[in-house]
Design a protein around this motif. Sequence first.
Motif, PDB file in Angstrom:
ATOM      1  N   GLY A   8      82.552   7.947  42.066  1.00 19.39           N
ATOM      2  CA  GLY A   8      82.638   8.686  40.807  1.00 19.39           C
ATOM      3  C   GLY A   8      83.363  10.003  40.957  1.00 19.39           C
ATOM      4  N   GLY A   9      84.517  10.101  40.316  1.00 18.81           N
ATOM      5  CA  GLY A   9      85.310  11.324  40.370  1.00 18.81           C
ATOM      6  C   GLY A   9      85.157  12.157  39.123  1.00 18.81           C
ATOM      7  N   GLY A  10      83.907  12.446  38.788  1.00 15.91           N
ATOM      8  CA  GLY A  10      83.624  13.284  37.630  1.00 15.91           C
ATOM      9  C   GLY A  10      83.095  14.641  38.063  1.00 15.91           C
ATOM     10  N   ALA A  11      82.368  15.299  37.164  1.00 23.52           N
ATOM     11  CA  ALA A  11      81.866  16.643  37.440  1.00 23.52           C
ATOM     12  C   ALA A  11      80.973  16.676  38.672  1.00 23.52           C
ATOM     13  CB  ALA A  11      81.105  17.157  36.219  1.00 23.52           C
ATOM     14  N   SER A  12      80.011  15.757  38.751  1.00 17.94           N
ATOM     15  CA  SER A  12      79.096  15.746  39.890  1.00 17.94           C
ATOM     16  C   SER A  12      79.815  15.435  41.187  1.00 17.94           C
ATOM     17  CB  SER A  12      77.980  14.716  39.664  1.00 17.94           C
ATOM     18  OG  SER A  12      77.201  15.047  38.554  1.00 17.94           O
ATOM     19  N   GLY A  13      80.652  14.398  41.160  1.00 16.58           N
ATOM     20  CA  GLY A  13      81.328  13.968  42.373  1.00 16.58           C
ATOM     21  C   GLY A  13      82.214  15.035  42.976  1.00 16.58           C
ATOM     22  N   PHE A  14      83.002  15.699  42.146  1.00 15.92           N
ATOM     23  CA  PHE A  14      83.933  16.697  42.670  1.00 15.92           C
ATOM     24  C   PHE A  14      83.250  18.023  42.989  1.00 15.92           C
ATOM     25  CE2 PHE A  14      87.391  13.869  41.532  1.00 15.92           C
ATOM     26  CZ  PHE A  14      88.316  14.154  42.538  1.00 15.92           C
ATOM     27  N   PHE A  15      82.216  18.377  42.238  1.00 18.36           N
ATOM     28  CA  PHE A  15      81.499  19.614  42.584  1.00 18.36           C
ATOM     29  C   PHE A  15      80.792  19.432  43.924  1.00 18.36           C
ATOM     30  CE2 PHE A  15      78.234  22.963  42.205  1.00 18.36           C
ATOM     31  CZ  PHE A  15      79.056  24.030  41.867  1.00 18.36           C
ATOM     32  N   LEU A  16      80.249  18.252  44.128  1.00 15.74           N
ATOM     33  CA  LEU A  16      79.633  17.928  45.411  1.00 15.74           C
ATOM     34  C   LEU A  16      80.661  18.040  46.530  1.00 15.74           C
ATOM     35  CD1 LEU A  16      77.512  16.701  47.312  1.00 15.74           C
ATOM     36  CD2 LEU A  16      78.002  14.479  46.317  1.00 15.74           C
ATOM     37  N   ALA A  17      81.821  17.416  46.333  1.00 15.93           N
ATOM     38  CA  ALA A  17      82.871  17.436  47.352  1.00 15.93           C
ATOM     39  C   ALA A  17      83.346  18.864  47.628  1.00 15.93           C
ATOM     40  CB  ALA A  17      84.042  16.570  46.899  1.00 15.93           C
ATOM     41  N   ALA A  18      83.452  19.661  46.578  1.00 16.90           N
ATOM     42  CA  ALA A  18      83.930  21.032  46.728  1.00 16.90           C
ATOM     43  C   ALA A  18      82.947  21.899  47.506  1.00 16.90           C
ATOM     44  CB  ALA A  18      84.192  21.651  45.357  1.00 16.90           C
ATOM     45  N   ASN A  19      81.694  21.447  47.603  1.00 18.87           N
ATOM     46  CA  ASN A  19      80.678  22.199  48.336  1.00 18.87           C
ATOM     47  C   ASN A  19      80.424  21.662  49.744  1.00 18.87           C
ATOM     48  OD1 ASN A  19      79.242  24.452  46.727  1.00 18.87           O
ATOM     49  ND2 ASN A  19      79.547  22.830  45.222  1.00 18.87           N
ATOM     50  N   LEU A  20      81.132  20.616  50.134  1.00 21.20           N
ATOM     51  CA  LEU A  20      80.988  20.063  51.483  1.00 21.20           C
ATOM     52  C   LEU A  20      81.970  20.757  52.421  1.00 21.20           C
ATOM     53  CD1 LEU A  20      80.628  16.270  50.594  1.00 21.20           C
ATOM     54  CD2 LEU A  20      78.825  17.811  51.419  1.00 21.20           C
ATOM     55  N   ASN A  21      81.762  22.034  52.610  1.00 25.94           N
ATOM     56  CA  ASN A  21      82.722  22.839  53.376  1.00 25.94           C
ATOM     57  C   ASN A  21      82.325  23.046  54.830  1.00 25.94           C
ATOM     58  OD1 ASN A  21      80.542  24.353  52.594  1.00 25.94           O
ATOM     59  ND2 ASN A  21      81.711  26.203  52.141  1.00 25.94           N
ATOM     60  N   LYS A  22      81.132  22.595  55.182  1.00 26.24           N
ATOM     61  CA  LYS A  22      80.694  22.740  56.580  1.00 26.24           C
ATOM     62  C   LYS A  22      80.038  21.448  57.048  1.00 26.24           C
ATOM     63  CE  LYS A  22      79.956  27.751  56.355  1.00 26.24           C
ATOM     64  NZ  LYS A  22      78.985  28.849  56.503  1.00 26.24           N
ATOM     65  N   THR A  23      80.670  20.328  56.730  1.00 19.26           N
ATOM     66  CA  THR A  23      80.086  19.039  57.063  1.00 19.26           C
ATOM     67  C   THR A  23      80.823  18.399  58.227  1.00 19.26           C
ATOM     68  OG1 THR A  23      79.374  16.923  56.144  1.00 19.26           O
ATOM     69  CG2 THR A  23      81.540  17.723  55.453  1.00 19.26           C
ATOM     70  N   ASN A  24      80.101  17.580  58.976  1.00 19.40           N
ATOM     71  CA  ASN A  24      80.751  16.826  60.044  1.00 19.40           C
ATOM     72  C   ASN A  24      80.840  15.342  59.684  1.00 19.40           C
ATOM     73  OD1 ASN A  24      78.097  16.136  60.248  1.00 19.40           O
ATOM     74  ND2 ASN A  24      77.846  16.714  62.406  1.00 19.40           N
ATOM     75  N   TRP A  25      80.781  15.075  58.369  1.00 17.67           N
ATOM     76  CA  TRP A  25      80.911  13.714  57.860  1.00 17.67           C
ATOM     77  C   TRP A  25      82.347  13.481  57.390  1.00 17.67           C
ATOM     78  CZ3 TRP A  25      76.676  10.188  56.596  1.00 17.67           C
ATOM     79  CH2 TRP A  25      75.426  10.650  57.026  1.00 17.67           C
ATOM     80  N   LYS A  26      82.800  12.259  57.508  1.00 13.78           N
ATOM     81  CA  LYS A  26      84.068  11.859  56.899  1.00 13.78           C
ATOM     82  C   LYS A  26      83.750  11.445  55.470  1.00 13.78           C
ATOM     83  CE  LYS A  26      87.915   8.589  57.076  1.00 13.78           C
ATOM     84  NZ  LYS A  26      88.479   7.378  57.725  1.00 13.78           N
ATOM     85  N   ASP A 114      91.405  22.240  38.175  1.00 13.13           N
ATOM     86  CA  ASP A 114      92.241  22.688  39.302  1.00 13.13           C
ATOM     87  C   ASP A 114      91.392  23.288  40.425  1.00 13.13           C
ATOM     88  OD1 ASP A 114      94.472  21.867  37.918  1.00 13.13           O
ATOM     89  OD2 ASP A 114      95.022  23.886  37.230  1.00 13.13           O
ATOM     90  N   THR A 115      90.368  24.034  40.042  1.00 14.48           N
ATOM     91  CA  THR A 115      89.497  24.660  41.045  1.00 14.48           C
ATOM     92  C   THR A 115      88.739  23.611  41.850  1.00 14.48           C
ATOM     93  OG1 THR A 115      89.229  26.603  39.626  1.00 14.48           O
ATOM     94  CG2 THR A 115      87.613  26.301  41.384  1.00 14.48           C
ATOM     95  N   LEU A 116      88.178  22.623  41.164  1.00 12.89           N
ATOM     96  CA  LEU A 116      87.426  21.575  41.862  1.00 12.89           C
ATOM     97  C   LEU A 116      88.338  20.750  42.768  1.00 12.89           C
ATOM     98  CD1 LEU A 116      85.041  20.382  39.001  1.00 12.89           C
ATOM     99  CD2 LEU A 116      84.515  21.907  40.897  1.00 12.89           C
ATOM    100  N   LEU A 117      89.519  20.428  42.270  1.00 14.14           N
ATOM    101  CA  LEU A 117      90.464  19.652  43.083  1.00 14.14           C
ATOM    102  C   LEU A 117      90.930  20.451  44.298  1.00 14.14           C
ATOM    103  CD1 LEU A 117      92.688  17.946  40.336  1.00 14.14           C
ATOM    104  CD2 LEU A 117      90.837  16.925  41.673  1.00 14.14           C
ATOM    105  N   LYS A 118      91.199  21.720  44.087  1.00 15.36           N
ATOM    106  CA  LYS A 118      91.690  22.574  45.173  1.00 15.36           C
ATOM    107  C   LYS A 118      90.684  22.643  46.318  1.00 15.36           C
ATOM    108  CE  LYS A 118      92.797  27.436  46.166  1.00 15.36           C
ATOM    109  NZ  LYS A 118      92.918  28.796  45.582  1.00 15.36           N
ATOM    110  N   HIS A 119      89.409  22.819  45.980  1.00 11.43           N
ATOM    111  CA  HIS A 119      88.406  22.994  47.027  1.00 11.43           C
ATOM    112  C   HIS A 119      87.958  21.664  47.623  1.00 11.43           C
ATOM    113  CE1 HIS A 119      88.014  27.335  46.878  1.00 11.43           C
ATOM    114  NE2 HIS A 119      88.299  27.220  45.592  1.00 11.43           N
ATOM    115  N   THR A 120      88.147  20.594  46.880  1.00  7.48           N
ATOM    116  CA  THR A 120      87.927  19.268  47.459  1.00  7.48           C
ATOM    117  C   THR A 120      88.999  18.986  48.512  1.00  7.48           C
ATOM    118  OG1 THR A 120      86.850  18.399  45.477  1.00  7.48           O
ATOM    119  CG2 THR A 120      87.869  16.792  46.952  1.00  7.48           C
ATOM    120  N   GLU A 121      90.229  19.291  48.178  1.00  5.14           N
ATOM    121  CA  GLU A 121      91.336  19.108  49.124  1.00  5.14           C
ATOM    122  C   GLU A 121      91.167  20.028  50.333  1.00  5.14           C
ATOM    123  OE1 GLU A 121      96.248  19.334  49.191  1.00  5.14           O
ATOM    124  OE2 GLU A 121      95.139  19.749  47.346  1.00  5.14           O
TER     125      GLU A 121
END
Length: 402
Positions: A8-26, A114-121
């Motif tokens: 799911g690439g919606g609000a929840s999915g991308f906000f979650l991804a944008a907050n995975l900044n210190k993970t050791n998961w792929k 743009d913000t969510l995409l930027k921090h996911t990338e």
Amino acid sequence: MKKLVIIGGGASGFFLAANLNKTNWKVTILEQSKHPLQKVKISGGGRCNVTHACFNPKELVKFYPRGSKELTSIFSHFQPSDTFDWFEKRKVNLNTEADNRVFPDTNTSQTIIDTLLKHTEKNNIQVHYETVVSDIMNENQLFKIITSKFVYEADALIIATGSSPKMWKIISKLGHSIISPVPSLFTFNCKSPLIQNLQGTSFTEAEISIPLLKHTEYGPLLITHWGLSGPSILKLSAWKARELAELKYNFILKINWVSESFDEVKNTLNGYKVQNPKKSIYSLKPYNLTQRFWQNMLNVLEIKEKVLAELSKTDINRITETLTNTRLTINGKSTFKDEFVTAGGVNRREIDFRTMQSKLVQNLYFAGEVIDIDAITGGFNFQACWSEAFVISQQFNIYEKN
């Protein structure tokens, strides 16, 4: 390296991804459409109602017809003030409007996207578009996600697919029960002569109720091409979503257009009669009612144009009764703008709201409208998405000990 898949690439999915900044998961996001965050894009008339300026979790949960109890703990970890901080730290300023709805100060949802995409990338997370999930299997503590393109494997799985009947069917195969979905946040269809050809007419503070369901709401009311809308109608539709579905959206709606008692309105009208006996009844505008509504009401009541002194007690009583106790037959519903909110989804009892993990399937998580949680309009649904996603992200981030 362990694998984490977000469906799911919606609000929840991308906000979650944008907050995975210190993970050791792929981490991989699977999105079925060509473009992400489409609901974010169209929300708030293209401006994105990010959240609501209510900073007390105990008050905030009162805006959720379903899920208020469970969200109390979620909001204790991440609430609207945290949403403000999160975006402003990423140079997105948020603006609070008079009704406490919150928007980016650019007034475009593209800023949020743009913000969510930027921090996911930035977090090195892959996003696979046009990838439709057809099945999920859980074998030997490993998830196999069957899609239109590949079979993905995941050690942990997050489902953030919104109101998706297809995904609910797949989730039920994993052992979860689904609360049957019904629409929420909708407007009422009505063909009463009292409101015909009055689209655009609004009332600042109306009192509306459904006598059969013994529920009352207050607030602005709007007459539309098809019937009735406005905050009071939307709140009523949300709080009584299930009951109205059972009634097949055919019921009697009681309206007090001016939110005053029968006696108060009667006294006001008699006061006008005494003070302005020679004034035409058609030119009177009590309670700041529009001329269109007032004159149409008089026509429907078959009260001919005359001066106030000529109004009989019966005339005044009939006008008063209409203003304070109109009964309209509602026959159907319509979608409210671009708001597609559903009451129903994954049973809340089967989710641990301390982590958003399934109580039934280890390493399976849920976020957003896939769960049986929904709110009234005003930014509350997005806030639930942000908060749930943030709580999940903390399960996968690594924090160095001091």
